[in-house]
Design an enzyme around this catalytic site. Structure first.
Site, PDB file in Angstrom:
ATOM      1  N   ASP A  34     -23.675  53.482  53.686  1.00 40.92           N
ATOM      2  CA  ASP A  34     -24.635  53.639  54.780  1.00 40.92           C
ATOM      3  C   ASP A  34     -25.451  52.360  54.943  1.00 40.92           C
ATOM      4  OD1 ASP A  34     -26.381  55.976  56.376  1.00 40.92           O
ATOM      5  OD2 ASP A  34     -27.603  54.324  55.622  1.00 40.92           O
ATOM      6  N   TYR A  39     -31.539  46.744  58.673  1.00 38.89           N
ATOM      7  CA  TYR A  39     -31.502  46.367  57.259  1.00 38.89           C
ATOM      8  C   TYR A  39     -31.130  44.897  57.082  1.00 38.89           C
ATOM      9  CZ  TYR A  39     -31.193  51.445  56.253  1.00 38.89           C
ATOM     10  OH  TYR A  39     -31.401  52.799  56.177  1.00 38.89           O
ATOM     11  N   LYS A  64     -26.593  52.204  61.965  1.00 42.04           N
ATOM     12  CA  LYS A  64     -27.598  52.832  62.819  1.00 42.04           C
ATOM     13  C   LYS A  64     -28.108  51.815  63.840  1.00 42.04           C
ATOM     14  CE  LYS A  64     -29.258  55.024  58.584  1.00 42.04           C
ATOM     15  NZ  LYS A  64     -28.849  53.899  57.770  1.00 42.04           N
ATOM     16  N   HIS A  97     -31.208  55.220  64.967  1.00 41.92           N
ATOM     17  CA  HIS A  97     -31.991  55.076  63.738  1.00 41.92           C
ATOM     18  C   HIS A  97     -33.350  55.775  63.860  1.00 41.92           C
ATOM     19  CE1 HIS A  97     -32.703  52.185  60.116  1.00 41.92           C
ATOM     20  NE2 HIS A  97     -33.171  53.403  59.887  1.00 41.92           N
TER      21      HIS A  97
END
Length: 267
Positions: A34, A39, A64, A97
C-alpha cells in the site's frame, strides 16, 4: 475480486528505508503493498518491487490519489504518473486518499474519473479512504456500491469507528484498517499485553488478529525484518470471544489522524 486481508503499509517510509522494507516484506511472503501519491515513495516502492523479481501478477499494489488530483481532468494523468513511478502498467486498487476539502471537487466527479481509469485498464479496482457515512453514501449514489472495493479508515483498539463500520457492512463495502497499532500506543496496553501472554503472542499480533477477525484488512508497516515476519504470523493467531470482548472495551474514540483543513466532519 477481493482485496487481501494482510498487506504492507509504507506511510512515512522513503528512499532506502522503504526499499529495504518492501524488499524484506516480499522476501518474507508479503504480496500486498500500500502506497500513495502524497507519501512520495511510489518510485522507491517500484524500484523495490522490480529488484525483488516477484512476478507482477502475484502482487496487489494499492495507491491513493492526492487531493490536488481529484478532478476529472487531473486524476487519470496523475495515476499514469504513479504507474510510471511504480514501474507497472496498472495498479490493483486506486483510492481517493481524502475527500476534497470543502467539497471543491465533488465525490461524484472523482468517482466517475476512477471508473474511467478502471475501464482504461489503469486500475483493477477503485475505492475510498477517510470517508464518513455521508461521503460513502455520496460515492454509492455516484457509481453504485459494487464499484467500491473498500473504505480505508483509521481503526484501532482506541478508535473502533463503529458507526462507519456498521454503515459499510450494511452497504457491503469492505473496510481496511490503517494505523491499526495506534502509532504503537496500543502495544503497551495492559489488556492487549495480557491477551498476548495468554496466547504466547506479541501485542502487535494480537491487535492485527483482532482487526482481521473483526473482518478488516490490515496494512501494518515496519522497517525491521523481524517485526515484518512477526506481524505476518498474526494471520495464524485465533482470539477467542473473551479476547474480542475485552478489546472491544478499549474503544475511547481516540482519533490520531485528523489533519486540519483536510479532515471531514467525522461521524
Amino acid at each position: 475480486m477481493t482485496i487481501p486481508a494482510f498487506g504492507l503499509g509504507t506511510f512515512r517510509l522513503q528512499d532506502d528505508v522503504v526499499i529495504a522494507s518492501v524488499k524484506n516484506a516480499l522476501d518474507l511472503g508479503y504480496r500486498a503493498i500500500d502506497t500513495a501519491q502524497i507519501y512520495q515513495n511510489e518510485a522507491a516502492v517500484g524500484e523495490a518491487i522490480e529488484q525483488s523479481n516477484v512476478a507482477r501478477e502475484e502482487l496487489f499494489i494499492t495507491t491513493k490519489i492526492w487531493i490536488e488530483n481529484l478532478s476529472s481532468a487531473a486524476l487519470i494523468p496523475s495515476l499514469q504518473q504513479s504507474l510510471a513511478k511504480l514501474r507497472t502498467d496498472y495498479v490493483d486498487l486506486t483510492l481517493i486518499h481524502w475527500p476534497s476539502p470543502g467539497a471543491a471537487v465533488s465525490v461524484a466527479e472523482t468517482m466517475h474519473a476512477l471508473v474511467e481509469a478502471k475501464r482504461a485498464g489503469l486500475t483493477r479496482q477503485i475505492g475510498i479512504s477517510n470517508f464518513t457515512t455521508e461521503l460513502m453514501q455520496q460515492a454509492i449514489d455516484a457509481v453504485g456500491v459494487d464499484e467500491i472495493a473498500t473504505n480505508q479508515i483509521e481503526l484501532h483498539p482506541y478508535l473502533q469507528n463503529r458507526k462507519v463500520v456498521e454503515f459499510a457492512r450494511q452497504k457491503g463495502i469492505p473496510v481496511t484498517s490503517y494505523m491499526t497499532l495506534a502509532y504503537g500506543k496500543a502495544l503497551s496496553d495492559e489488556v492487549i499485553k495480557s491477551i498476548a501472554n495468554k496466547h504466547q503472542a506479541t501485542p502487535a499480533q494480537v491487535i492485527l488478529a483482532w482487526a482481521m477477525q473483526s473482518g478488516y484488512a490490515v496494512i501494518p508497516s515496519s522497517t525491521q525484518r523481524k517485526n515484518l515476519q512477526s506481524n505476518l504470523q498474526a494471520q495464524l493467531l485465533k482470539l477467542d470471544a473473551q479476547d474480542m470482548a475485552e478489546i472491544a472495551t478499549l474503544d475511547s474514540h481516540d482519533r490520531l489522524v485528523s489533519p486540519e483543513g483536510l479532515a471531514p466532519d467525522w461521524d
